[in-house]
Design an enzyme around this catalytic site. Structure first.
Site, short mmCIF file in Angstrom:
data_model
loop_
_atom_site.label_atom_id
_atom_site.label_comp_id
_atom_site.label_asym_id
_atom_site.label_seq_id
_atom_site.Cartn_x
_atom_site.Cartn_y
_atom_site.Cartn_z
N CYS A 113 61.30 86.48 75.18
CA CYS A 113 61.66 86.12 73.80
C CYS A 113 60.50 85.50 73.03
O CYS A 113 60.54 85.42 71.80
CB CYS A 113 62.86 85.19 73.79
SG CYS A 113 64.36 85.95 74.42
N HIS A 254 63.21 81.71 66.88
CA HIS A 254 63.81 82.76 67.69
C HIS A 254 65.33 82.62 67.62
O HIS A 254 65.87 81.51 67.68
CB HIS A 254 63.31 82.63 69.13
CG HIS A 254 64.04 83.50 70.09
ND1 HIS A 254 64.17 84.86 69.91
CD2 HIS A 254 64.72 83.20 71.24
CE1 HIS A 254 64.87 85.37 70.91
NE2 HIS A 254 65.21 84.39 71.73
N ASN A 284 70.64 88.25 69.75
CA ASN A 284 69.30 87.99 70.26
C ASN A 284 68.63 89.33 70.57
O ASN A 284 68.95 89.98 71.57
CB ASN A 284 69.38 87.12 71.51
CG ASN A 284 68.02 86.80 72.11
OD1 ASN A 284 66.99 87.29 71.65
ND2 ASN A 284 68.01 85.97 73.14
#
Length: 333
Positions: A113, A254, A284
């Protein structure tokens, strides 16, 4: 005068098919309310056919059109991803072929990520050193390809999507990546990983039968580490550059969990109207979240030249980091 690398064009792309929380209610033991309360996610996009580069390609094409250049003008392609089309060749090579960027070299970067954050620093340094004239930088993931849709702890969290930016020398040394903090702690490996598929556990009938080619996550330790890690570096990069919350135009975090985002904003003293949030729409998308966020802000005319933007992420590894970026590109009309 040394010129910093700046983002000169950007765009994003997500698959057209939308899957809301009710879709999961029909398949696993969960509820729309539980998912929204714990994560902030309402829906996400999946592409059950095609590859990651098929998601990235339209975004890259939009960037070229926006900048008014051709694929042959690209010097370097970097793709941040954990879902490459193949183990090899690199997805950057595959995208180069699909795009027609025959003069570009490139590589993939894997930092989960945090991939786009790590890659943005890397690409900026390549441009600033004079090694390349430009970098086409992609952050994209097809997470549906590594999700166990029977595992309610993970499958509701992710989506497919990605974004692309073009990095070129700016006009001065006062815009672009002003500072960065990048961190890694390999002790986080047992809490977030894909068990099989690499050289440690190559694919076998047993690994497939045991469903070891999917995302595995121990939620609580990852959550605790992410809250502290992302908040700490975001606050530190602001303070060490003698900035306050009043100086920051946007926090672009994020999009893993709304509670992690809120904790980071609170640590920085930022009001909610300075925090880019789109997790409710996309979930996500791993390396795709930050370029998608930046592209949406830009399309909505919410970024103007001179804005201080803090970009922050946390991912498997563990990897985490923050970038202080001073926006260069003029707002859209």
């Amino acid at each position: 005068m040394k010129m910093k690398a700046v983002i000169s064009a950007l765009a994003f792309n997500v698959p057209p098919d939308v899957y809301d929380n009710h879709w999961f209610e029909q398949r696993i033991e969960t509820t729309d309310e539980w998912i929204k309360t714990r994560t902030g996610i309402t829906e996400r996009h999946f592409a059950f056919e095609g590859a990651m580069t098929d998601i990235a390609l339209p975004a890259a094409q939009k960037v070229l059109a926006q900048r008014g250049i051709t694929a042959e003008d690209i010097d370097c392609i970097i793709i941040a991803t954990v879902t490459p089309d193949r183990v090899f060749p690199s997805s950057s090579a595959i995208l180069q072929r699909k795009l027609g960027a025959k003069n570009a070299w490139g590589f993939d970067l894997s930092a989960a990520c945090s991939g786009f954050v790590f890659a943005l620093v890397t690409a900026s340094k390549l441009v600033e050193s004079g090694a390349v004239r430009n970098v086409l930088l992609v952050g994209a993931d097809k997470m549906s390809s590594i999700l166990n849709f029977e595992d309610r702890a993970t499958c509701v969290l992710f989506g497919d999507g990605g974004g692309c930016v073009l990095l070129e020398p700016g006009t001065d040394d006062d815009h672009g990546v002003m500072d960065f903090i990048l961190k890694m702690d390999g002790n986080g490996e047992p809490n977030l990983y894909q068990k099989a598929g690499g050289s440690l556990h190559p694919p076998t009938l047993e690994t497939v039968t045991n469903k070891e080619h999917y995302v595995f996550q121990e939620g609580q330790p990852v959550f605790k580490a992410a809250v502290k890690g992302m908040a700490d570096v975001s606050y530190e990069i602001m303070v060490r550059n003698n900035l306050t919350a009043d100086d920051i135009a946007w926090l672009v975090p994020h999009q893993a969990n709304l509670r992690i985002i809120d904790a980071t904003a609170n640590r920085m003293g930022l009001s909610k109207d300075k925090v880019m949030i789109n997790i409710q729409k996309f979930g996500n998308t791993t390396a795709g979240t930050i370029p998608i966020c930046l592209s949406e802000l830009y399309e909505q005319g919410k970024l103007k030249r001179g804005d201080y933007v803090v970009i922050a992420s946390f991912g498997a590894g563990y990897t985490w980091g923050a970038i202080l970026y001073k926006w260069w590109l003029e707002p859209t009309a």
